[in-house]
Design an enzyme around this catalytic site. Structure first.
Site, mmCIF file in Angstrom:
data_model
loop_
_atom_site.group_PDB
_atom_site.id
_atom_site.type_symbol
_atom_site.label_atom_id
_atom_site.label_comp_id
_atom_site.label_asym_id
_atom_site.label_seq_id
_atom_site.Cartn_x
_atom_site.Cartn_y
_atom_site.Cartn_z
ATOM 1 N N ASN A 3 -16.258 -26.399 97.165
ATOM 2 C CA ASN A 3 -16.506 -27.659 96.468
ATOM 3 C C ASN A 3 -16.443 -27.406 94.969
ATOM 4 O OD1 ASN A 3 -17.365 -30.418 96.136
ATOM 5 N ND2 ASN A 3 -19.402 -29.651 95.597
ATOM 6 N N GLU A 47 -12.148 -28.242 85.167
ATOM 7 C CA GLU A 47 -12.068 -28.381 86.637
ATOM 8 C C GLU A 47 -10.658 -28.118 87.169
ATOM 9 O OE1 GLU A 47 -14.221 -31.647 88.461
ATOM 10 O OE2 GLU A 47 -15.167 -32.074 86.547
ATOM 11 N N ARG A 57 -22.831 -40.747 111.838
ATOM 12 C CA ARG A 57 -22.320 -39.516 111.229
ATOM 13 C C ARG A 57 -21.577 -38.635 112.242
ATOM 14 N NH1 ARG A 57 -23.439 -37.641 106.222
ATOM 15 N NH2 ARG A 57 -24.907 -39.289 105.818
ATOM 16 N N HIS A 59 -17.998 -28.862 91.293
ATOM 17 C CA HIS A 59 -19.070 -29.683 90.734
ATOM 18 C C HIS A 59 -18.989 -29.612 89.211
ATOM 19 C CE1 HIS A 59 -22.914 -31.667 90.479
ATOM 20 N NE2 HIS A 59 -23.282 -30.766 89.591
ATOM 21 N N MET A 92 -17.420 -37.748 98.731
ATOM 22 C CA MET A 92 -18.756 -38.320 98.545
ATOM 23 C C MET A 92 -19.473 -38.500 99.877
ATOM 24 S SD MET A 92 -18.721 -38.357 95.372
ATOM 25 C CE MET A 92 -20.155 -39.295 94.884
ATOM 26 N N ARG A 93 -19.565 -37.424 100.591
ATOM 27 C CA ARG A 93 -20.189 -37.495 101.898
ATOM 28 C C ARG A 93 -20.792 -36.132 102.203
ATOM 29 N NH1 ARG A 93 -20.924 -41.474 105.757
ATOM 30 N NH2 ARG A 93 -21.100 -40.498 107.781
ATOM 31 N N ASP A 130 -22.936 -24.841 101.396
ATOM 32 C CA ASP A 130 -23.897 -24.621 102.474
ATOM 33 C C ASP A 130 -24.584 -25.958 102.773
ATOM 34 O OD1 ASP A 130 -25.745 -24.991 100.501
ATOM 35 O OD2 ASP A 130 -26.417 -22.918 100.415
ATOM 36 N N GLY A 156 -8.791 -38.527 92.860
ATOM 37 C CA GLY A 156 -8.066 -37.334 93.306
ATOM 38 C C GLY A 156 -7.399 -36.518 92.224
ATOM 39 N N SER A 157 -7.981 -36.474 91.007
ATOM 40 C CA SER A 157 -7.319 -35.663 89.983
ATOM 41 C C SER A 157 -7.436 -34.163 90.302
ATOM 42 C CB SER A 157 -7.870 -35.975 88.590
ATOM 43 O OG SER A 157 -9.172 -35.477 88.417
HETATM 44 C C1 GRF Z 1 -15.042 -34.360 89.835
HETATM 45 O O1 GRF Z 1 -15.769 -34.440 88.648
HETATM 46 C C2 GRF Z 1 -15.618 -33.293 90.720
HETATM 47 O O2 GRF Z 1 -16.159 -32.232 90.007
HETATM 48 C C3 GRF Z 1 -16.715 -34.040 91.441
HETATM 49 O O3 GRF Z 1 -16.171 -35.314 91.686
HETATM 50 C C4 GRF Z 1 -15.192 -35.616 90.692
HETATM 51 C C5 GRF Z 1 -13.925 -35.972 91.399
HETATM 52 O O4 GRF Z 1 -12.926 -36.396 90.494
HETATM 53 N N1 GRF Z 1 -17.109 -33.352 92.642
HETATM 54 P P1 GRF Z 1 -11.403 -36.477 90.961
HETATM 55 O O5 GRF Z 1 -11.372 -37.472 92.124
HETATM 56 O O6 GRF Z 1 -10.984 -35.112 91.383
HETATM 57 O O7 GRF Z 1 -10.656 -36.977 89.778
#
Ligand code: GRF
Length: 201
Positions: free
Chosen positions: A113, A181, A71, A115, A96-97, A147, A19-20
Site C-alpha cells: 500500500n 508517491e 464484506r 500512504h 478505500m476499503r 497487515d 488512479g494517478s
Molecule cells: C494517494 O495519495 C495515496 O497515497 C493514497 O490515496 C491517494 C490515491 O491517489 N493511498 P491516486 O488515486 O493514486 O491519484
C-alpha cells in the site's frame, strides 16, 4: 505456441479513485522497470477513473462493487477475480476499503500500500493536509506491506520533500503525489521483487 511470461510474478492493482499512482505503476510495468506482469486492475467503484486509465494502457480491468454488500460476499468475488487472473501480489493504490484478516491471510506478505505520510506518523485519512496543519518542515510518503491494521505493517520504502511555506495543503498533497508517491511506488515494487528473489520465494 508457448505462452511467454507465465512464470513471472502476477500483480493486480486495487484502486477506488482517479488512479494517478496506478498510472505510475502501469507505466513501470509497461517499460519493464517492474519485471513482472500486471494482470488486472480492479476497483470497487464502477465510475472510478482508474478503470478508464487501465483500458487506455491496455490492461484488463473490472469493477467488483462493494457498496451495500456484505464484506464476505464482496471479498469472495474479489478472490475469485484474482484467482482467474492468476494474481499472487496486490498493489493498493488509493483503495478505500479495509481488507479483512481472512482476505489478507490469502495474500500473506504480498499486499503493498502507499500512504501519503512518513508512517508511523499521520496514519488514516487526509494525511497530507494534516502534515501541513501540523507545520511539518518535511513531509513524505510510505510504501508498506499491509497487515490487519490501518496503515501499519512493515515499511518498504519512504520518500520525503521539504514543505514550502506558501503551498497550502492542496499544493503539498499535489507535490507529494507527483514528486514522491509516483516515484517511490514503482521502486518499492522492484525492491519487493528483489527481496522475493533473494529469499527464493
Ligand atoms: C494517494 O495519495 C495515496 O497515497 C493514497 O490515496 C491517494 C490515491 O491517489 N493511498 P491516486 O488515486 O493514486 O491519484
Amino acid at each position: 505456441m508457448v505462452a511467454l511470461g507465465n512464470n513471472r510474478p502476477g500483480f493486480a492493482i486495487l484502486a477506488s479513485g482517479r488512479g494517478s499512482n496506478a498510472v505510475a505503476l502501469m507505466q513501470a510495468f509497461i517499460s519493464g522497470f517492474i519485471p513482472a506482469d500486471l494482470r488486472v486492475v480492479l476497483s470497487n467503484k464502477p465510475d472510478a477513473a482508474v478503470l478508464a486509465r487501465a483500458r487506455e494502457h491496455g490492461f484488463p480491468c473490472a469493477c467488483i462493487p462493494s457498496t451495500k454488500r456484505p464484506r464476505e460476499e464482496h471479498e469472495a468475488d474479489l478472490l475469485a477475480a484474482l484467482g482467474q487472473h492468476n494474481v499472487q501480489h496486490l498493489l493498493l493504490a488509493g483503495y478505500m476499503r479495509i481488507l479483512t484478516p481472512y482476505f489478507l491471510e490469502r495474500f500473506k506478505g504480498s499486499v503493498l500500500n502507499i500512504h501519503p505520510a512518513l508512517l508511523p506518523d499521520f496514519p488514516g485519512l487526509h494525511a497530507a493536509e494534516r502534515q501541513w496543519q501540523a507545520g511539518r518542515k518535511v513531509a513524505g510518503a510510505t510504501v508498506h506491506l499491509v497487515d490487519a491494521g490501518v496503515d501499519t505493517g512493515p515499511t518498504l520504502l519512504q520518500g520525503s520533500l521539504e514543505v514550502r511555506g506558501n503551498e497550502g495543503p492542496d499544493g503539498l498533497a499535489e507535490r507529494l503525489l507527483n514528486e514522491v508517491e509516483h516515484v517511490i511506488y514503482p521502486r518499492a515494487v522492484r525492491l519487493f521483487l528483489d527481496r522475493m528473489n533473494d529469499h527464493g520465494i
